[in-house]
Design a protein around this motif. Structure first.
Motif, PDB file in Angstrom:
ATOM      1  N   SER A  72      -4.590   0.767  -9.448  1.00  0.00           N
ATOM      2  CA  SER A  72      -3.678   0.091  -8.531  1.00  0.00           C
ATOM      3  C   SER A  72      -4.435  -0.828  -7.583  1.00  0.00           C
ATOM      4  O   SER A  72      -3.982  -1.944  -7.277  1.00  0.00           O
ATOM      5  N   ALA A  73      -5.604  -0.373  -7.107  1.00  0.00           N
ATOM      6  CA  ALA A  73      -6.402  -1.213  -6.214  1.00  0.00           C
ATOM      7  C   ALA A  73      -6.869  -2.477  -6.927  1.00  0.00           C
ATOM      8  O   ALA A  73      -6.817  -3.579  -6.364  1.00  0.00           O
ATOM      9  N   PHE A  74      -7.320  -2.324  -8.173  1.00  0.00           N
ATOM     10  CA  PHE A  74      -7.829  -3.488  -8.896  1.00  0.00           C
ATOM     11  C   PHE A  74      -6.719  -4.502  -9.149  1.00  0.00           C
ATOM     12  O   PHE A  74      -6.905  -5.706  -8.913  1.00  0.00           O
ATOM     13  N   VAL A  75      -5.567  -4.047  -9.624  1.00  0.00           N
ATOM     14  CA  VAL A  75      -4.501  -5.002  -9.942  1.00  0.00           C
ATOM     15  C   VAL A  75      -3.957  -5.642  -8.674  1.00  0.00           C
ATOM     16  O   VAL A  75      -3.567  -6.816  -8.680  1.00  0.00           O
ATOM     17  N   THR A  76      -3.962  -4.899  -7.561  1.00  0.00           N
ATOM     18  CA  THR A  76      -3.510  -5.477  -6.297  1.00  0.00           C
ATOM     19  C   THR A  76      -4.477  -6.559  -5.818  1.00  0.00           C
ATOM     20  O   THR A  76      -4.066  -7.664  -5.441  1.00  0.00           O
ATOM     21  N   GLY A  77      -5.773  -6.249  -5.829  1.00  0.00           N
ATOM     22  CA  GLY A  77      -6.755  -7.240  -5.413  1.00  0.00           C
ATOM     23  C   GLY A  77      -6.790  -8.453  -6.320  1.00  0.00           C
ATOM     24  O   GLY A  77      -6.888  -9.595  -5.858  1.00  0.00           O
ATOM     25  N   ALA A  78      -6.698  -8.215  -7.639  1.00  0.00           N
ATOM     26  CA  ALA A  78      -6.700  -9.328  -8.586  1.00  0.00           C
ATOM     27  C   ALA A  78      -5.465 -10.203  -8.401  1.00  0.00           C
ATOM     28  O   ALA A  78      -5.553 -11.440  -8.446  1.00  0.00           O
ATOM     29  N   ALA A  79      -4.307  -9.586  -8.182  1.00  0.00           N
ATOM     30  CA  ALA A  79      -3.078 -10.359  -7.986  1.00  0.00           C
ATOM     31  C   ALA A  79      -3.140 -11.182  -6.710  1.00  0.00           C
ATOM     32  O   ALA A  79      -2.731 -12.352  -6.690  1.00  0.00           O
ATOM     33  N   LEU A  80      -3.655 -10.606  -5.630  1.00  0.00           N
ATOM     34  CA  LEU A  80      -3.764 -11.352  -4.373  1.00  0.00           C
ATOM     35  C   LEU A  80      -4.737 -12.523  -4.504  1.00  0.00           C
ATOM     36  O   LEU A  80      -4.466 -13.629  -4.019  1.00  0.00           O
ATOM     37  N   MET A 204       2.404  -1.288   6.744  1.00  0.00           N
ATOM     38  CA  MET A 204       2.204  -2.623   7.295  1.00  0.00           C
ATOM     39  C   MET A 204       0.737  -3.026   7.279  1.00  0.00           C
ATOM     40  O   MET A 204       0.391  -4.178   7.022  1.00  0.00           O
ATOM     41  N   ILE A 205      -0.154  -2.076   7.541  1.00  0.00           N
ATOM     42  CA  ILE A 205      -1.579  -2.389   7.562  1.00  0.00           C
ATOM     43  C   ILE A 205      -2.090  -2.635   6.148  1.00  0.00           C
ATOM     44  O   ILE A 205      -2.934  -3.498   5.915  1.00  0.00           O
ATOM     45  N   GLY A 206      -1.556  -1.891   5.199  1.00  0.00           N
ATOM     46  CA  GLY A 206      -2.035  -1.955   3.820  1.00  0.00           C
ATOM     47  C   GLY A 206      -2.721  -0.661   3.445  1.00  0.00           C
ATOM     48  O   GLY A 206      -3.796  -0.356   3.970  1.00  0.00           O
ATOM     49  N   ASP A 207      -2.100   0.137   2.573  1.00  0.00           N
ATOM     50  CA  ASP A 207      -2.623   1.461   2.259  1.00  0.00           C
ATOM     51  C   ASP A 207      -2.357   1.752   0.786  1.00  0.00           C
ATOM     52  O   ASP A 207      -1.254   1.527   0.289  1.00  0.00           O
ATOM     53  N   LEU A 208      -3.363   2.260   0.093  1.00  0.00           N
ATOM     54  CA  LEU A 208      -3.247   2.575  -1.329  1.00  0.00           C
ATOM     55  C   LEU A 208      -3.181   4.082  -1.587  1.00  0.00           C
ATOM     56  O   LEU A 208      -3.233   4.505  -2.745  1.00  0.00           O
ATOM     57  N   ALA A 209      -3.063   4.885  -0.540  1.00  0.00           N
ATOM     58  CA  ALA A 209      -2.969   6.328  -0.716  1.00  0.00           C
ATOM     59  C   ALA A 209      -1.699   6.679  -1.497  1.00  0.00           C
ATOM     60  O   ALA A 209      -0.614   6.180  -1.204  1.00  0.00           O
ATOM     61  N   THR A 272       4.090  -4.835  -3.027  1.00  0.00           N
ATOM     62  CA  THR A 272       4.841  -3.652  -3.417  1.00  0.00           C
ATOM     63  C   THR A 272       3.913  -2.488  -3.727  1.00  0.00           C
ATOM     64  O   THR A 272       4.210  -1.335  -3.414  1.00  0.00           O
ATOM     65  N   THR A 273       2.766  -2.772  -4.318  1.00  0.00           N
ATOM     66  CA  THR A 273       1.835  -1.714  -4.700  1.00  0.00           C
ATOM     67  C   THR A 273       1.028  -1.194  -3.519  1.00  0.00           C
ATOM     68  O   THR A 273       0.891   0.027  -3.339  1.00  0.00           O
ATOM     69  N   GLY A 274       0.484  -2.082  -2.695  1.00  0.00           N
ATOM     70  CA  GLY A 274      -0.454  -1.641  -1.674  1.00  0.00           C
ATOM     71  C   GLY A 274      -0.109  -2.001  -0.245  1.00  0.00           C
ATOM     72  O   GLY A 274      -0.919  -1.752   0.647  1.00  0.00           O
ATOM     73  N   GLY A 275       1.058  -2.600  -0.007  1.00  0.00           N
ATOM     74  CA  GLY A 275       1.384  -3.012   1.348  1.00  0.00           C
ATOM     75  C   GLY A 275       0.744  -4.345   1.688  1.00  0.00           C
ATOM     76  O   GLY A 275       0.240  -5.056   0.821  1.00  0.00           O
ATOM     77  N   SER A 276       0.749  -4.681   2.961  1.00  0.00           N
ATOM     78  CA  SER A 276       0.256  -5.990   3.413  1.00  0.00           C
ATOM     79  C   SER A 276      -1.250  -5.937   3.642  1.00  0.00           C
ATOM     80  O   SER A 276      -1.725  -5.782   4.775  1.00  0.00           O
ATOM     81  N   ILE A 277      -2.005  -6.074   2.566  1.00  0.00           N
ATOM     82  CA  ILE A 277      -3.470  -6.046   2.621  1.00  0.00           C
ATOM     83  C   ILE A 277      -3.966  -7.466   2.850  1.00  0.00           C
ATOM     84  O   ILE A 277      -3.764  -8.347   2.013  1.00  0.00           O
TER      85      ILE A 277
END
Length: 353
Positions: A72-80, A204-209, A272-277
């Motif tokens: 989830s972290a990888f796809v979120t970072g790659a998408a951003l 709001m901060i951005g959390d992948l937990a 949607t996956t990780g919030g506002s990172i």
């Protein structure tokens, strides 16, 4: 003398291979590191049980949880990061951010509304994605003339005039919509009960937990990357000058609509996956452009790989630096991103002097 095409392709392939290796290393570190470390000698057996579909033992269970979160972290970072490249191509500004058009703020309204009413996780995800898409559609309706290039830089022959005309209404509309959405977010935070306020603030901060394997963001990411690479030549021409692109036969209107839709969908999936990172979609594309050049044939995949790797490592640090307590990953990306961005901005200013 410019490099031969074959030599240039070899360098591009070597660059992507290096970034792909870094991505695999980041995921491996994410799987091994934690408050309970996984011994390296247990990894082969644990991976074998995972591939068999039945995690067996503590090591396999930990790897399953951590690799799902790393995915989830990888796809979120790659998408951003990919959305950042496309947004910068859309507004023709290397310092643009995927959140600049208010898509993230719309997702925040939908997600926090679901959290405020105690909805299940799937409803929070649905609310975030729906809010992002709703803002994107409203933005398109309000700024469709600007997006279609009807206000493009036919005024004033200079490149600066072109940039202002192409993106002015689009950017201002996005800023206004984001402000309206953030007002709603502030209202919901002010009336939220304390039992739900912590979760809302973390989102709001951005959390992948708590995140795990997800299919939709990967589908959107791969589709956007493939379609973007097919349009890389047109994006390279558009980056020089819109009028030149039209003269060379590039359908600028279609390309700008493609960039708008893709960047919006990528941002929606990421939020949607990780919030506002923050800062991933701003710093990573700019750093990749500085390191590998402005050619979108290498910039698009390089930014996706670098952005995914960066967020995986940042999330690993967020859950291990104060273990067993976990920090929101958005805090670390901001702490890392602010000085890096200021340095890049300073370097850009020096080159322009």
């Amino acid at each position: 003398m410019p490099p031969a095409p074959q030599s240039q392709r070899q360098r591009q392939h070597a660059t992507l291979a290096l970034l792909g290796t870094c991505a695999l290393f980041a995921v491996l570190v994410a799987g091994l590191a934690g408050s309970v470390p996984v011994p390296l000698h247990e990894v082969p057996g644990a991976l074998g049980s995972l591939l068999a579909g039945a995690p067996d033992g503590m090591a396999a269970t930990l790897l399953d949880l951590r690799l799902g979160r790393a995915s989830s972290a990888f796809v979120t970072g790659a998408a951003l990061a990919l959305a950042g490249v496309m947004m910068q191509a859309l507004v023709r500004n290397p310092l643009a951010d995927p959140y600049v058009l208010g898509v993230s703020a719309g997702a925040a309204v939908g997600a926090l509304a679901a959290l405020l009413f105690g909805a299940a996780l799937w409803a929070v995800d649905l609310g975030a994605f729906g809010g992002a898409i709703a803002v994107s559609l409203l933005l398109y309706l309000l700024a469709r003339r600007d997006l279609s290039g009807m206000r493009s830089g036919m005024r004033g022959g200079g490149q600066g005039g072109t940039r202002t005309g192409e993106s002015g209404v689009l950017l201002l509309t996005g800023v206004v919509l984001a402000s309206a959405c953030m007002a709603l977010v502030t209202l919901m935070l002010s009336v939220a009960p304390e039992s739900r306020l912590r979760g809302m603030v973390f989102w709001m901060i951005g959390d992948l937990a708590g995140t795990s394997w997800r299919l939709l963001p990967w589908v959107v990411l791969v589709a956007a990357l493939v379609l973007g690479l097919r349009r890389a030549r047109a994006l390279n021409i558009m980056a020089l000058h819109t009028d030149a692109a039209v003269t060379l036969g590039v359908d600028v209107v279609a390309q700008r609509r493609f960039l708008f839709i893709c960047s919006g969908l990528l941002t929606a999936c990421a939020v949607t996956t990780g919030g506002s990172i923050g800062f991933v979609g701003l710093v990573v594309p700019h750093a990749c452009r500085h390191a590998f050049g402005p050619d979108h044939r290498i910039l698009l995949p390089a930014a996706a790989l670098a952005g995914g790797s960066f967020l995986v490592l940042a999330d690993t640090l967020a859950r291990t630096v104060l273990a067993p307590q976990q920090l929101p990953v958005g805090v670390l990306t901001s702490l890392i991103g602010v000085p890096v961005f200021l340095f890049q901005l300073h370097q850009l200013h020096l080159r322009r002097r």
